[in-house]
Design a protein around this motif. Structure first.
Motif, PDB file in Angstrom:
ATOM      1  N   GLN A  64       0.857  -1.181   0.160  1.00 18.94           N
ATOM      2  CA  GLN A  64      -0.044   0.090  -0.093  1.00 18.94           C
ATOM      3  C   GLN A  64       1.042   1.300  -0.123  1.00 18.94           C
ATOM      4  OE1 GLN A  64      -1.758   0.689   4.586  1.00 18.94           O
ATOM      5  NE2 GLN A  64      -1.344  -1.709   4.029  1.00 18.94           N
ATOM      6  N   LEU A  65       0.210   2.326  -0.426  1.00 13.63           N
ATOM      7  CA  LEU A  65       0.795   3.578  -0.246  1.00 13.63           C
ATOM      8  C   LEU A  65       0.404   4.314   1.120  1.00 13.63           C
ATOM      9  CD1 LEU A  65       0.236   5.131  -4.153  1.00 13.63           C
ATOM     10  CD2 LEU A  65       2.515   4.179  -2.965  1.00 13.63           C
ATOM     11  N   PRO A  66       0.939   5.267   1.326  1.00  8.64           N
ATOM     12  CA  PRO A  66       0.508   5.907   2.835  1.00  8.64           C
ATOM     13  C   PRO A  66      -0.829   6.421   2.557  1.00  8.64           C
ATOM     14  CG  PRO A  66       2.720   6.904   2.039  1.00  8.64           C
ATOM     15  CD  PRO A  66       2.467   5.883   0.855  1.00  8.64           C
ATOM     16  N   SER A  67      -1.631   6.289   3.599  1.00 13.35           N
ATOM     17  CA  SER A  67      -3.136   6.739   3.674  1.00 13.35           C
ATOM     18  C   SER A  67      -3.150   8.275   3.576  1.00 13.35           C
ATOM     19  CB  SER A  67      -3.609   6.420   5.222  1.00 13.35           C
ATOM     20  OG  SER A  67      -4.832   6.858   5.018  1.00 13.35           O
ATOM     21  N   ARG A  68      -4.315   8.659   2.737  1.00 13.48           N
ATOM     22  CA  ARG A  68      -4.597   9.865   2.719  1.00 13.48           C
ATOM     23  C   ARG A  68      -4.919  10.435   4.122  1.00 13.48           C
ATOM     24  NH1 ARG A  68     -10.368  10.295  -0.646  1.00 13.48           N
ATOM     25  NH2 ARG A  68     -11.561   8.535   0.547  1.00 13.48           N
ATOM     26  N   GLU A  70      -3.020  10.093   6.754  1.00 16.14           N
ATOM     27  CA  GLU A  70      -1.908  10.222   7.625  1.00 16.14           C
ATOM     28  C   GLU A  70      -2.015  11.294   8.741  1.00 16.14           C
ATOM     29  OE1 GLU A  70       2.389   9.701   6.651  1.00 16.14           O
ATOM     30  OE2 GLU A  70       1.479   7.580   6.257  1.00 16.14           O
ATOM     31  N   ASP A  71      -2.290  12.421   8.076  1.00 11.83           N
ATOM     32  CA  ASP A  71      -2.158  13.485   8.768  1.00 11.83           C
ATOM     33  C   ASP A  71      -2.945  13.689   9.957  1.00 11.83           C
ATOM     34  OD1 ASP A  71      -0.226  14.294   6.886  1.00 11.83           O
ATOM     35  OD2 ASP A  71      -1.523  15.739   5.921  1.00 11.83           O
ATOM     36  N   PRO A  75       1.022   7.890  11.105  1.00 16.24           N
ATOM     37  CA  PRO A  75       1.451   6.913   9.917  1.00 16.24           C
ATOM     38  C   PRO A  75       1.473   5.504  10.283  1.00 16.24           C
ATOM     39  CG  PRO A  75       3.593   7.937  11.186  1.00 16.24           C
ATOM     40  CD  PRO A  75       2.193   8.564  11.775  1.00 16.24           C
ATOM     41  N   LEU A  76       1.398   4.592   9.365  1.00 12.76           N
ATOM     42  CA  LEU A  76       1.191   3.222   9.862  1.00 12.76           C
ATOM     43  C   LEU A  76       2.601   2.674   9.193  1.00 12.76           C
ATOM     44  CD1 LEU A  76      -0.722   1.316  11.234  1.00 12.76           C
ATOM     45  CD2 LEU A  76      -1.559   1.093   8.603  1.00 12.76           C
ATOM     46  N   ASN A  77       3.576   2.444  10.112  1.00  9.35           N
ATOM     47  CA  ASN A  77       4.972   2.294   9.339  1.00  9.35           C
ATOM     48  C   ASN A  77       5.279   0.781   9.698  1.00  9.35           C
ATOM     49  OD1 ASN A  77       5.435   5.009   8.552  1.00  9.35           O
ATOM     50  ND2 ASN A  77       6.241   5.551  10.602  1.00  9.35           N
ATOM     51  N   GLN A  80       5.639  -4.372   4.466  1.00  7.39           N
ATOM     52  CA  GLN A  80       4.580  -4.820   3.512  1.00  7.39           C
ATOM     53  C   GLN A  80       5.149  -5.892   2.924  1.00  7.39           C
ATOM     54  OE1 GLN A  80       3.379  -1.441   1.087  1.00  7.39           O
ATOM     55  NE2 GLN A  80       3.357  -0.171   2.831  1.00  7.39           N
ATOM     56  N   SER A 112      -5.402   1.202   1.784  1.00  2.37           N
ATOM     57  CA  SER A 112      -4.395   1.162   2.968  1.00  2.37           C
ATOM     58  C   SER A 112      -5.114   0.444   4.276  1.00  2.37           C
ATOM     59  CB  SER A 112      -4.104   2.686   3.129  1.00  2.37           C
ATOM     60  OG  SER A 112      -5.063   3.485   3.633  1.00  2.37           O
TER      61      SER A 112
END
Length: 423
Positions: A64-68, A70-71, A75-77, A80, A112
Motif C-alpha cells: 500500500q501507499l501511505p493513507s490520505r 495519515e495527517d 503514520p502506519l509504518n 509490507q 491502505s
C-alpha cells in the motif's frame, strides 16, 4: 506478568502463540495461500498444511501507499508483502467455552490499512468481553480491487470471505463459537459487510462504523475503464504482464496523471478502488442489497458528527456536513430502517466527541475508543485535547455496548429510529 508461549491446532497444523497476561494472541496465521506469481489477481486459494507455525510475531501488511488520512490518524509504518493473507486471533483462553467471535474488517478506502496494527489490537476487547477477536488482512489497491474484463473481480472481498470461512472452520480451537460470529467493519470495511451480506454470510450480527454506503459500489463498465488506465500507467498491456511487475509499480500507477484524471469522472467521489458490481461476486447495487439483504443481520450502525473533516482540504462547514450525511449518515439510518422492516433489530449511534476545532468528530475518531488503544494512536492530531477522563468514559461506554451487542445482540439504548449520541 511475563509472556509465555501457548499452542493450539488448526486444520492446517499446530500454531504457537503468546500468552500476554490478559489474553492469548496468535499473529499472522495464514488463512489462504500467498497470492503471488500465478496467484496474483486470482481468488484466494486454501492455505498450505504445516507441522508447526510460529505465530508469535506480527506479519506484514498488504502492499500500500501511505493513507490520505495519515495527517489525521498518524503514520502506519509496517513491513509490507504480497504474502499478506494472514489473520490475528486474540482469545481469553484456549478451552472449549465457545465464546462469541468478532471479526474486524479494517478501513482505508480499499487502498491502505491492515488487520492487526497496534491501533486495532483486540486484546482489551477480548479480555473485557470474554470474546474472541479476529483481524484479517485482505488484498488492497490494484492487487485486491483492480477490475478488467476477463479477470475475477472483488478479490479483496473474496479474501475477507475466505478469512471468515477459516474462522468458521477453526475458531473452536481458540475457544470460539463458529455459530456466533459478528462482523465489525469501519469505512471501507463496513461497506464490504454489505457486499458480504449479499452472498452467503456466515454471520448474523454486524457492526458498521462510518460505512461509506452513500457512495455505493462501482458499475463494471466504469471500473473497467479505470482498471485499464491503471494497467497502462504501470506499463502493462494485459494481466499477464501485470503479474510480472514488481508490486510497487502497480502502487505507483495509482498516482499517474491519467489515472487521476479518469477518476475525476466519478461524480460520486468514490475511491480509485472499491467493490465492483461485476454480476458474479457482487450482483446488485448497495441500494438493492439493502432492500434485499438487510434482514440477514441485526445491526449496530453509526457515523461521526463531522465525517468529512478528516479528508484533505475539507473544513467543518455546512457543505461538508451535508456531504457527510449524504455519504455516511443518511445511508446508515436507511440501512437500520430496512433491517427493522425486514424483521431485524437495529441500533444507530452518532459519535460526537470533538477534541479539536480543526477535525471535530471526524472520520475514524471513534476507533481508539472501540479498541481501547489511545496509547497506540499516540499523538494522532484528531485526538489532541482528549482528556484522560473523557477517554476513560467514552471507552467504557463504547466497549460495554459493542461487547453486549457481540455477546447478546443488544445495546443499552432504544432501537432505531432513536440515534444515540456518544460524546
Amino acid at each position: 506478568m511475563t509472556s509465555h508461549t501457548v499452542s493450539t491446532t488448526t486444520r492446517q497444523g499446530k500454531v504457537i502463540g503468546l500468552h500476554t497476561g490478559q489474553t492469548n494472541v496468535f499473529r499472522a496465521i495464514p488463512y489462504a495461500a500467498p497470492p503471488v506469481g500465478p496467484l496474483r489477481f486470482a481468488p484466494p486459494s486454501p492455505p498450505a498444511a504445516y507441522a508447526e507455525l510460529d505465530c508469535t510475531r506480527p506479519g506484514p501488511l498488504a502492499p500500500q501507499l501511505p493513507s490520505r488520512l495519515e495527517d489525521v490518524m498518524g503514520p502506519l509504518n509496517h513491513p509490507q508483502s504480497e504474502d499478506c493473507l494472514h489473520l490475528t486471533v486474540w482469545t481469553p483462553a484456549l478451552d472449549k467455552r465457545k465464546r462469541p467471535v468478532v471479526i474486524w474488517l479494517h478501513g482505508g478506502a480499499w487502498q491502505s490499512g491492515g488487520g492487526a496494527p497496534d491501533w486495532y489490537s483486540g486484546e482489551k476487547l477480548a479480555a473485557l468481553g470474554d470474546i474472541v477477536v479476529v483481524a484479517p488482512n485482505y488484498r488492497l489497491a490494484a492487487l485486491g480491487w483492480l477490475y478488467v474484463p476477463g479477470m475475477p473481480a472483488n478479490l479483496g472481498l473474496l479474501d475477507q470471505e475466505a478469512a471468515i470461512q477459516w474462522v468458521a472452520e477453526n475458531i473452536e480451537s481458540f475457544g470460539g463459537d463458529p455459530s456466533a460470529i459478528t462482523l465489525m467493519g469501519q469505512s471501507a470495511g463496513g461497506s464490504c459487510i454489505a457486499g458480504l451480506l449479499s452472498r452467503k454470510p456466515l454471520f448474523s450480527r454486524a457492526i458498521l462504523q462510518s460505512a461509506s454506503l452513500g457512495r455505493g459500489f462501482r458499475p463494471a463498465h466504469e471500473a473497467s475503464l479505470l482498471g485499464q488506465k491503471v494497467l497502462e500507467a504501470a506499463g502493462a498491456q494485459n494481466l499477464e504482464q501485470a503479474r510480472a511487475l514488481p508490486y510497487h509499480e502497480l502502487l505507483q500507477a495509482q498516482r499517474a496523471p491519467a489515472v487521476l484524471e479518469a477518476l475525476k469522472n466519478d461524480e460520486i467521489g468514490r475511491a480509485l478502488f472499491c467493490p465492483v458490481i461485476d454480476g458474479e461476486v457482487i450482483a446488485d447495487s448497495i441500494e438493492e442489497i439493502r432492500e434485499g439483504n438487510a434482514g440477514k443481520a441485526d445491526v449496530l450502525i453509526g457515523y461521526t458528527r463531522n465525517e468529512m473533516a478528516a479528508f484533505p482540504n475539507v473544513q467543518i462547514d455546512d457543505a461538508s456536513q451535508a456531504a457527510g450525511d449524504k455519504v455516511f449518515g443518511a445511508p446508515s439510518r436507511d440501512w437500520a430502517q430496512a433491517a427493522c422492516a425486514q424483521g431485524r433489530s437495529a441500533w444507530v449511534y452518532r459519535f460526537d466527541h470533538a477534541p479539536t476545532q480543526r477535525y471535530g468528530a471526524c472520520h475514524c475518531i471513534e476507533l481508539p475508543f472501540v479498541f481501547g488503544t489511545l496509547d497506540a494512536f499516540g499523538a494522532a492530531p484528531m485526538l489532541v485535547g482528549t482528556t484522560a477522563a473523557d477517554a476513560a468514559r467514552l471507552t467504557e461506554r463504547i466497549q460495554s455496548n459493542w461487547i453486549t451487542f457481540i455477546r447478546d445482540g443488544s445495546v443499552d439504548w432504544p432501537q432505531f429510529p432513536q440515534v444515540e449520541i456518544l460524546a
